[in-house]
Design a protein around this motif. Structure first.
Motif, PDB file in Angstrom:
ATOM      1  N   PRO A 188       3.894  53.872  26.891  1.00 10.13           N
ATOM      2  CA  PRO A 188       3.316  52.518  26.917  1.00 10.13           C
ATOM      3  C   PRO A 188       2.579  52.184  25.621  1.00 10.13           C
ATOM      4  CG  PRO A 188       2.841  53.703  28.952  1.00 10.13           C
ATOM      5  CD  PRO A 188       3.400  54.710  27.986  1.00 10.13           C
ATOM      6  N   MET A 189       2.600  50.919  25.266  1.00 11.76           N
ATOM      7  CA  MET A 189       1.895  50.412  24.098  1.00 11.76           C
ATOM      8  C   MET A 189       0.910  49.329  24.542  1.00 11.76           C
ATOM      9  SD  MET A 189       5.203  49.913  21.592  1.00 11.76           S
ATOM     10  CE  MET A 189       4.196  49.223  20.268  1.00 11.76           C
ATOM     11  N   ASP A 190      -0.256  49.312  23.899  1.00 10.08           N
ATOM     12  CA  ASP A 190      -1.286  48.337  24.258  1.00 10.08           C
ATOM     13  C   ASP A 190      -1.526  47.397  23.073  1.00 10.08           C
ATOM     14  OD1 ASP A 190      -3.528  46.917  25.078  1.00 10.08           O
ATOM     15  OD2 ASP A 190      -4.456  48.652  26.036  1.00 10.08           O
ATOM     16  N   PRO A 191      -1.215  46.107  23.218  1.00 13.65           N
ATOM     17  CA  PRO A 191      -1.408  45.177  22.092  1.00 13.65           C
ATOM     18  C   PRO A 191      -2.861  45.022  21.682  1.00 13.65           C
ATOM     19  CG  PRO A 191      -0.937  43.983  24.120  1.00 13.65           C
ATOM     20  CD  PRO A 191      -0.692  45.434  24.411  1.00 13.65           C
ATOM     21  N   ARG A 192      -3.788  45.397  22.560  1.00 16.23           N
ATOM     22  CA  ARG A 192      -5.204  45.295  22.217  1.00 16.23           C
ATOM     23  C   ARG A 192      -5.606  46.307  21.155  1.00 16.23           C
ATOM     24  NH1 ARG A 192      -6.819  45.479  28.472  1.00 16.23           N
ATOM     25  NH2 ARG A 192      -5.049  46.923  28.319  1.00 16.23           N
ATOM     26  N   GLU A 193      -4.729  47.247  20.858  1.00 10.78           N
ATOM     27  CA  GLU A 193      -4.991  48.217  19.790  1.00 10.78           C
ATOM     28  C   GLU A 193      -4.506  47.695  18.437  1.00 10.78           C
ATOM     29  OE1 GLU A 193      -3.101  51.819  20.964  1.00 10.78           O
ATOM     30  OE2 GLU A 193      -4.379  52.116  22.737  1.00 10.78           O
ATOM     31  N   TYR A 194      -3.836  46.559  18.426  1.00 11.51           N
ATOM     32  CA  TYR A 194      -3.298  45.982  17.190  1.00 11.51           C
ATOM     33  C   TYR A 194      -4.109  44.736  16.839  1.00 11.51           C
ATOM     34  CZ  TYR A 194       0.737  49.057  17.778  1.00 11.51           C
ATOM     35  OH  TYR A 194       1.555  50.150  17.916  1.00 11.51           O
ATOM     36  N   VAL A 195      -5.204  44.947  16.136  1.00  9.40           N
ATOM     37  CA  VAL A 195      -6.085  43.839  15.746  1.00  9.40           C
ATOM     38  C   VAL A 195      -6.469  43.995  14.282  1.00  9.40           C
ATOM     39  CG1 VAL A 195      -7.007  43.509  18.077  1.00  9.40           C
ATOM     40  CG2 VAL A 195      -8.138  45.102  16.508  1.00  9.40           C
ATOM     41  N   ASP A 196      -6.865  42.880  13.662  1.00  5.74           N
ATOM     42  CA  ASP A 196      -7.315  42.952  12.274  1.00  5.74           C
ATOM     43  C   ASP A 196      -8.807  43.278  12.231  1.00  5.74           C
ATOM     44  OD1 ASP A 196      -8.705  40.627  12.871  1.00  5.74           O
ATOM     45  OD2 ASP A 196      -7.318  39.299  11.815  1.00  5.74           O
ATOM     46  N   ALA A 197      -9.378  43.213  11.044  1.00  4.18           N
ATOM     47  CA  ALA A 197     -10.784  43.584  10.872  1.00  4.18           C
ATOM     48  C   ALA A 197     -11.737  42.674  11.642  1.00  4.18           C
ATOM     49  CB  ALA A 197     -11.135  43.561   9.383  1.00  4.18           C
ATOM     50  N   TYR A 198     -11.257  41.490  12.032  1.00  4.14           N
ATOM     51  CA  TYR A 198     -12.097  40.535  12.755  1.00  4.14           C
ATOM     52  C   TYR A 198     -11.808  40.529  14.256  1.00  4.14           C
ATOM     53  CZ  TYR A 198     -12.779  38.937   7.977  1.00  4.14           C
ATOM     54  OH  TYR A 198     -13.060  38.891   6.626  1.00  4.14           O
ATOM     55  N   GLY A 199     -10.940  41.432  14.686  1.00  3.70           N
ATOM     56  CA  GLY A 199     -10.614  41.505  16.104  1.00  3.70           C
ATOM     57  C   GLY A 199      -9.532  40.554  16.557  1.00  3.70           C
TER      58      GLY A 199
END
Length: 229
Positions: free
Chosen positions: A168-179
């Protein structure tokens, strides 16, 4: 459900599909299964051994005729008008609602069946739905369904089908420096994992664009073939 009562035993008897990685599919709660799309048969084999109902967002044209409406309703699909703007947003909201209710949603990030058996660029819709509903995305690779039912064919053939579910992959782990969410980055990584599971060649252009005769775009760094030594 139609898949289990009628189609399941028939699919098992004739094709004996192989399934791996089933432990990666959450046993409860909302989640997305994102797979490559080779054939009409994908929506039958993908959920075959998943011990939960898998709901698909299918093009609403299938509901225009009584016999196809009965079939697609029976295998757990809901109609969606595939157009831009508000129609696309309505499709995403329908998916989010299923996920928030704890459902398992099956999607094809390519948006349409592959025109030639290769894997094409993914749309960011699955990432957006998963982000909004707070769920994971399980990549899946399907092999053999294009040979079982090639494009333009109506009678399935004998062949070997395999479905492999990845981690499984969680898109909440893919964020920039500002969230802020990095939907494109997540989607490219998702397609890279699907490519590993399906063994397909990748082309970084939308499948629908190829069907319309447009030229490929510059490949994503994530999906570029490795350089030869």
């Amino acid at each position: 459900m139609l898949k289990h009562v009628l189609l399941g035993p028939l699919l098992e008897l004739i094709w004996r599909p192989r399934v791996r990685g089933l432990e990666n599919v959450p046993r409860k709660g909302g989640a997305i299964i994102a797979a490559n799309h080779l054939s009409f048969m994908d929506s039958l084999f993908l959920p075959l051994k998943v011990p939960r109902r898998v709901t698909f967002l299918a093009k609403a044209e299938y509901w225009d005729k009584p016999w196809t409406r009965w079939f697609f309703k029976g295998v757990g699909q809901i109609p969606v008008r595939r157009r831009g703007g508000r129609a696309s947003e309505a499709a995403l909201e329908a998916g989010v609602e299923i996920l928030r209710q704890g459902g398992l949603l099956g999607v094809y990030p390519e948006g349409t069946r592959s025109p030639d058996g290769r894997l094409y660029r993914g749309h960011t819709g699955p990432a957006r739905m998963a982000w909004k509903a707070g769920v994971v995305v399980v990549p899946a690779g399907i092999r053999g369904t294009r040979e079982v039912l090639p494009p333009g064919s109506y009678l399935p053939r004998l062949g070997r089908v395999e479905v492999v579910f990845g981690l499984p992959m969680d898109p909440r782990e893919y964020v920039d420096a500002y969230g802020h969410p990095l939907f494109r980055r997540f989607t490219d990584e998702l397609m890279a994992r699907i490519r590993e599971l399906s063994g397909q060649e990748y082309v970084d252009v939308y499948a629908q664009a190829v069907k319309e005769g447009k030229r490929p775009e510059k490949p994503s760094e994530l999906l570029r073939p490795p350089a030869r030594p």
